[in-house]
Scaffold this motif. Structure first.
Motif, PDB file in Angstrom:
ATOM      1  N   ARG A   1       0.823  -1.221   0.000  1.00 42.86           N
ATOM      2  CA  ARG A   1       0.000   0.000   0.000  1.00 42.86           C
ATOM      3  C   ARG A   1       0.856   1.270   0.000  1.00 42.86           C
ATOM      4  NH1 ARG A   1      -5.161  -1.863   0.132  1.00 42.86           N
ATOM      5  NH2 ARG A   1      -5.602  -3.647   1.492  1.00 42.86           N
ATOM      6  N   GLU A   2       2.066   1.196   0.544  1.00 40.44           N
ATOM      7  CA  GLU A   2       2.964   2.364   0.499  1.00 40.44           C
ATOM      8  C   GLU A   2       3.435   2.629  -0.933  1.00 40.44           C
ATOM      9  OE1 GLU A   2       3.667   4.618   2.678  1.00 40.44           O
ATOM     10  OE2 GLU A   2       2.729   3.665   4.425  1.00 40.44           O
ATOM     11  N   ILE A   3       3.616   1.546  -1.706  1.00 36.64           N
ATOM     12  CA  ILE A   3       3.970   1.711  -3.125  1.00 36.64           C
ATOM     13  C   ILE A   3       2.781   2.308  -3.874  1.00 36.64           C
ATOM     14  CG2 ILE A   3       4.593   0.463  -5.253  1.00 36.64           C
ATOM     15  CD1 ILE A   3       6.873   0.438  -3.206  1.00 36.64           C
ATOM     16  N   MET A   4       1.585   1.732  -3.635  1.00 39.50           N
ATOM     17  CA  MET A   4       0.410   2.151  -4.395  1.00 39.50           C
ATOM     18  C   MET A   4      -0.009   3.591  -4.090  1.00 39.50           C
ATOM     19  SD  MET A   4       0.291  -0.411  -6.216  1.00 39.50           S
ATOM     20  CE  MET A   4      -1.074   0.090  -7.276  1.00 39.50           C
ATOM     21  N   LYS A   5       0.313   4.076  -2.873  1.00 35.50           N
ATOM     22  CA  LYS A   5       0.050   5.486  -2.536  1.00 35.50           C
ATOM     23  C   LYS A   5       0.813   6.440  -3.451  1.00 35.50           C
ATOM     24  CE  LYS A   5      -0.266   5.304   2.482  1.00 35.50           C
ATOM     25  NZ  LYS A   5       0.584   5.564   3.673  1.00 35.50           N
ATOM     26  N   ARG A   6       1.946   5.933  -3.978  1.00 31.70           N
ATOM     27  CA  ARG A   6       2.857   6.773  -4.759  1.00 31.70           C
ATOM     28  C   ARG A   6       2.718   6.563  -6.263  1.00 31.70           C
ATOM     29  NH1 ARG A   6       4.559   5.689   0.198  1.00 31.70           N
ATOM     30  NH2 ARG A   6       5.915   7.151   1.300  1.00 31.70           N
ATOM     31  N   VAL A   7       1.746   5.713  -6.669  1.00 30.74           N
ATOM     32  CA  VAL A   7       1.549   5.407  -8.084  1.00 30.74           C
ATOM     33  C   VAL A   7       0.108   5.738  -8.436  1.00 30.74           C
ATOM     34  CG1 VAL A   7       1.554   3.560  -9.812  1.00 30.74           C
ATOM     35  CG2 VAL A   7       3.224   3.515  -7.947  1.00 30.74           C
ATOM     36  N   ARG A   8      -0.092   6.584  -9.471  1.00 32.72           N
ATOM     37  CA  ARG A   8      -1.457   6.870  -9.903  1.00 32.72           C
ATOM     38  C   ARG A   8      -1.810   5.976 -11.085  1.00 32.72           C
ATOM     39  NH1 ARG A   8      -2.989  12.072 -11.775  1.00 32.72           N
ATOM     40  NH2 ARG A   8      -0.766  12.548 -11.868  1.00 32.72           N
ATOM     41  N   LEU A   9      -2.687   4.999 -10.824  1.00 31.83           N
ATOM     42  CA  LEU A   9      -3.065   4.040 -11.854  1.00 31.83           C
ATOM     43  C   LEU A   9      -4.085   4.651 -12.796  1.00 31.83           C
ATOM     44  CD1 LEU A   9      -3.667   0.712  -9.890  1.00 31.83           C
ATOM     45  CD2 LEU A   9      -1.649   1.392 -11.207  1.00 31.83           C
ATOM     46  N   LYS A  10      -4.044   4.223 -14.055  1.00 30.42           N
ATOM     47  CA  LYS A  10      -5.163   4.513 -14.958  1.00 30.42           C
ATOM     48  C   LYS A  10      -6.313   3.584 -14.569  1.00 30.42           C
ATOM     49  CE  LYS A  10      -2.710   6.582 -18.647  1.00 30.42           C
ATOM     50  NZ  LYS A  10      -2.098   6.489 -19.981  1.00 30.42           N
ATOM     51  N   PRO A  11      -7.554   4.041 -14.778  1.00 29.90           N
ATOM     52  CA  PRO A  11      -8.699   3.228 -14.322  1.00 29.90           C
ATOM     53  C   PRO A  11      -8.766   1.853 -14.980  1.00 29.90           C
ATOM     54  CG  PRO A  11      -9.430   5.222 -15.474  1.00 29.90           C
ATOM     55  CD  PRO A  11      -7.959   5.339 -15.308  1.00 29.90           C
ATOM     56  N   GLU A  12      -8.186   1.680 -16.160  1.00 30.05           N
ATOM     57  CA  GLU A  12      -8.250   0.376 -16.851  1.00 30.05           C
ATOM     58  C   GLU A  12      -7.350  -0.675 -16.212  1.00 30.05           C
ATOM     59  OE1 GLU A  12      -7.792   3.695 -18.114  1.00 30.05           O
ATOM     60  OE2 GLU A  12      -6.531   3.014 -19.780  1.00 30.05           O
ATOM     61  N   ALA A  13      -6.421  -0.259 -15.353  1.00 26.75           N
ATOM     62  CA  ALA A  13      -5.463  -1.219 -14.789  1.00 26.75           C
ATOM     63  C   ALA A  13      -6.178  -2.199 -13.876  1.00 26.75           C
ATOM     64  CB  ALA A  13      -4.380  -0.472 -14.020  1.00 26.75           C
ATOM     65  N   LYS A  14      -6.126  -3.492 -14.241  1.00 30.05           N
ATOM     66  CA  LYS A  14      -6.804  -4.528 -13.456  1.00 30.05           C
ATOM     67  C   LYS A  14      -5.883  -5.701 -13.117  1.00 30.05           C
ATOM     68  CE  LYS A  14     -11.012  -2.822 -13.178  1.00 30.05           C
ATOM     69  NZ  LYS A  14     -10.685  -1.473 -13.614  1.00 30.05           N
ATOM     70  N   PHE A  15      -4.738  -5.783 -13.796  1.00 27.46           N
ATOM     71  CA  PHE A  15      -3.790  -6.879 -13.587  1.00 27.46           C
ATOM     72  C   PHE A  15      -2.379  -6.313 -13.479  1.00 27.46           C
ATOM     73  CE2 PHE A  15      -7.406  -8.419 -16.012  1.00 27.46           C
ATOM     74  CZ  PHE A  15      -7.793  -9.509 -15.250  1.00 27.46           C
ATOM     75  N   VAL A  16      -1.474  -7.140 -12.964  1.00 25.78           N
ATOM     76  CA  VAL A  16      -0.078  -6.711 -12.823  1.00 25.78           C
ATOM     77  C   VAL A  16       0.838  -7.827 -13.302  1.00 25.78           C
ATOM     78  CG1 VAL A  16       1.634  -5.726 -11.259  1.00 25.78           C
ATOM     79  CG2 VAL A  16      -0.789  -5.614 -10.665  1.00 25.78           C
ATOM     80  N   MET A  17       1.810  -7.473 -14.158  1.00 23.55           N
ATOM     81  CA  MET A  17       2.896  -8.398 -14.457  1.00 23.55           C
ATOM     82  C   MET A  17       4.040  -8.014 -13.526  1.00 23.55           C
ATOM     83  SD  MET A  17       3.760 -11.031 -16.114  1.00 23.55           S
ATOM     84  CE  MET A  17       2.787 -11.225 -17.613  1.00 23.55           C
ATOM     85  N   ILE A  18       4.461  -8.995 -12.710  1.00 23.60           N
ATOM     86  CA  ILE A  18       5.558  -8.773 -11.783  1.00 23.60           C
ATOM     87  C   ILE A  18       6.853  -9.064 -12.537  1.00 23.60           C
ATOM     88  CG2 ILE A  18       6.504  -9.467  -9.535  1.00 23.60           C
ATOM     89  CD1 ILE A  18       3.535  -8.500  -9.428  1.00 23.60           C
ATOM     90  N   HIS A  19       7.789  -8.136 -12.539  1.00 23.64           N
ATOM     91  CA  HIS A  19       9.074  -8.338 -13.228  1.00 23.64           C
ATOM     92  C   HIS A  19      10.183  -8.512 -12.200  1.00 23.64           C
ATOM     93  CE1 HIS A  19       7.792  -7.393 -17.380  1.00 23.64           C
ATOM     94  NE2 HIS A  19       6.861  -6.668 -16.774  1.00 23.64           N
ATOM     95  N   ALA A  20      11.034  -9.518 -12.458  1.00 20.71           N
ATOM     96  CA  ALA A  20      12.127  -9.791 -11.528  1.00 20.71           C
ATOM     97  C   ALA A  20      13.353 -10.249 -12.308  1.00 20.71           C
ATOM     98  CB  ALA A  20      11.700 -10.870 -10.540  1.00 20.71           C
ATOM     99  N   ASP A  21      14.510 -10.160 -11.650  1.00 22.97           N
ATOM    100  CA  ASP A  21      15.738 -10.692 -12.243  1.00 22.97           C
ATOM    101  C   ASP A  21      15.730 -12.199 -12.092  1.00 22.97           C
ATOM    102  OD1 ASP A  21      16.867  -8.257 -13.028  1.00 22.97           O
ATOM    103  OD2 ASP A  21      17.599  -7.883 -11.000  1.00 22.97           O
ATOM    104  N   PRO A  22      16.426 -12.972 -12.878  1.00 18.86           N
ATOM    105  CA  PRO A  22      16.916 -12.622 -14.214  1.00 18.86           C
ATOM    106  C   PRO A  22      15.857 -13.053 -15.227  1.00 18.86           C
ATOM    107  CG  PRO A  22      17.957 -14.636 -13.400  1.00 18.86           C
ATOM    108  CD  PRO A  22      16.803 -14.321 -12.488  1.00 18.86           C
ATOM    109  N   ASP A  23      15.035 -12.073 -15.661  1.00 14.24           N
ATOM    110  CA  ASP A  23      13.991 -12.352 -16.654  1.00 14.24           C
ATOM    111  C   ASP A  23      12.850 -13.216 -16.143  1.00 14.24           C
ATOM    112  OD1 ASP A  23      14.559 -10.930 -18.885  1.00 14.24           O
ATOM    113  OD2 ASP A  23      15.932 -12.431 -19.707  1.00 14.24           O
ATOM    114  N   TYR A  24      12.549 -13.114 -14.847  1.00 19.11           N
ATOM    115  CA  TYR A  24      11.429 -13.873 -14.278  1.00 19.11           C
ATOM    116  C   TYR A  24      10.198 -12.980 -14.273  1.00 19.11           C
ATOM    117  CZ  TYR A  24       8.972 -16.919 -10.914  1.00 19.11           C
ATOM    118  OH  TYR A  24       8.092 -17.771 -10.281  1.00 19.11           O
ATOM    119  N   THR A  25       9.043 -13.561 -14.579  1.00 20.86           N
ATOM    120  CA  THR A  25       7.791 -12.808 -14.507  1.00 20.86           C
ATOM    121  C   THR A  25       6.729 -13.693 -13.872  1.00 20.86           C
ATOM    122  OG1 THR A  25       7.261 -13.573 -16.741  1.00 20.86           O
ATOM    123  CG2 THR A  25       8.141 -11.337 -16.558  1.00 20.86           C
ATOM    124  N   THR A  26       5.740 -13.048 -13.268  1.00 25.32           N
ATOM    125  CA  THR A  26       4.555 -13.782 -12.815  1.00 25.32           C
ATOM    126  C   THR A  26       3.393 -12.803 -12.805  1.00 25.32           C
ATOM    127  OG1 THR A  26       3.676 -15.336 -11.171  1.00 25.32           O
ATOM    128  CG2 THR A  26       4.984 -13.492 -10.320  1.00 25.32           C
TER     129      THR A  26
END
Ligand SMILES: Nc1nc2c(c(=O)[nH]1)N[C@H]1C(S)=C(S)[C@@H](COP(=O)(O)O)O[C@H]1N2
Ligand SMILES: [Mo]
Length: 213
Positions: free
Chosen positions: A88-113
């Motif tokens: 929630r501390e991260i999200m307080k600092r990010v203004r999402l567009k209303p269409e945002a409903k999902f998140v791709m998590i990016h990590a080293d080395p080239d990992y996503t979920t």
């Protein structure tokens, strides 16, 4: 059964075995951390991209989360204490567009979920720097990993580097390779062939309803 054994059983999802050790599960090698080039980025469907350097990230407010973790390879580890930046501390600092409903998590080395936004932005989700009072070791995702206790542990990306906000839900690394899109351990959501069966069932049911009309 003693009360304690009962309590342990209640906290163990179906098909899981308890461990007090903490196994390392990585596809590939542990990446090397470079504090001078490291950034954490929020991008995609945001009004403005936000990014933190390592130094800036360390200045964010912290919390502690006490939780159980469940790996799809069938081990569960109870009573972990993760310290880090609450989502929630991260999200307080990010203004999402209303269409945002999902998140791709990016990590080293080239990992996503991939995660639904509602699963990411929850009270017990933390960008963890410490485990049981110690800095996360490199093998366990140090310096920074995501922890999403309510889902199988492959959703908790080690070596976290960014969130990409999306209006669609594309599969990440393990999800492309047959793991479940959602991954709820209490529903045994391990592999995507289960979804296929569920989808087949839904299709059969709607066909039945159509015929009944
Ligand atoms: N970047 C990255 N994160 C990752 C993985 C990985 O291979 N790379 N493996 C995932 C899997 S499958 C699991 S079970 C957990 C394991 O975390 P641990 O090694 O700290 O137990 O990390 C998850 N996060
Ligand atoms: Mo895993």
């Amino acid at each position: 059964m003693s009360e304690t054994a009962d309590e342990l059983a209640r906290r163990t999802p179906p098909g899981q075995v308890l461990t007090t050790k903490w196994p390392v599960l990585t596809y590939g090698l542990t990446p090397k951390f470079n504090p001078t080039t490291w950034t954490f980025r929020c991008f995609g469907l945001v009004e403005q991209e936000v990014s933190w350097t390592w130094e800036e990230f360390l200045a964010l407010p912290r919390t502690e989360v006490h939780c159980d973790i469940h790996c799809v390879t069938r081990w569960s580890r109870l009573d972990n204490r993760f310290e880090g930046v609450p989502i929630r501390e991260i999200m307080k600092r990010v203004r999402l567009k209303p269409e945002a409903k999902f998140v791709m998590i990016h990590a080293d080395p080239d990992y996503t979920t991939n995660l639904p936004l509602a699963d990411l932005v929850d009270d017990d989700v933390v960008l963890a720097l410490k485990h049981d009072g110690q800095d996360l070791t490199p093998d366990h995702g140090g310096p920074l990993r995501l922890v999403v206790p309510k889902l199988y542990f492959w959703k908790s990306a080690k070596w976290l580097r960014g969130f990409e906000f999306l209006d669609v839900n594309p599969p990440g690394f393990w999800e492309v390779n047959g793991y479940h899109m959602h991954a709820d351990p209490w529903k045994d959501e391990r592999y995507s062939d289960q979804e296929t069966r569920a989808m087949q069932q839904m299709r059969a049911e709607s066909a039945r309803k159509l015929r009944a009309k």
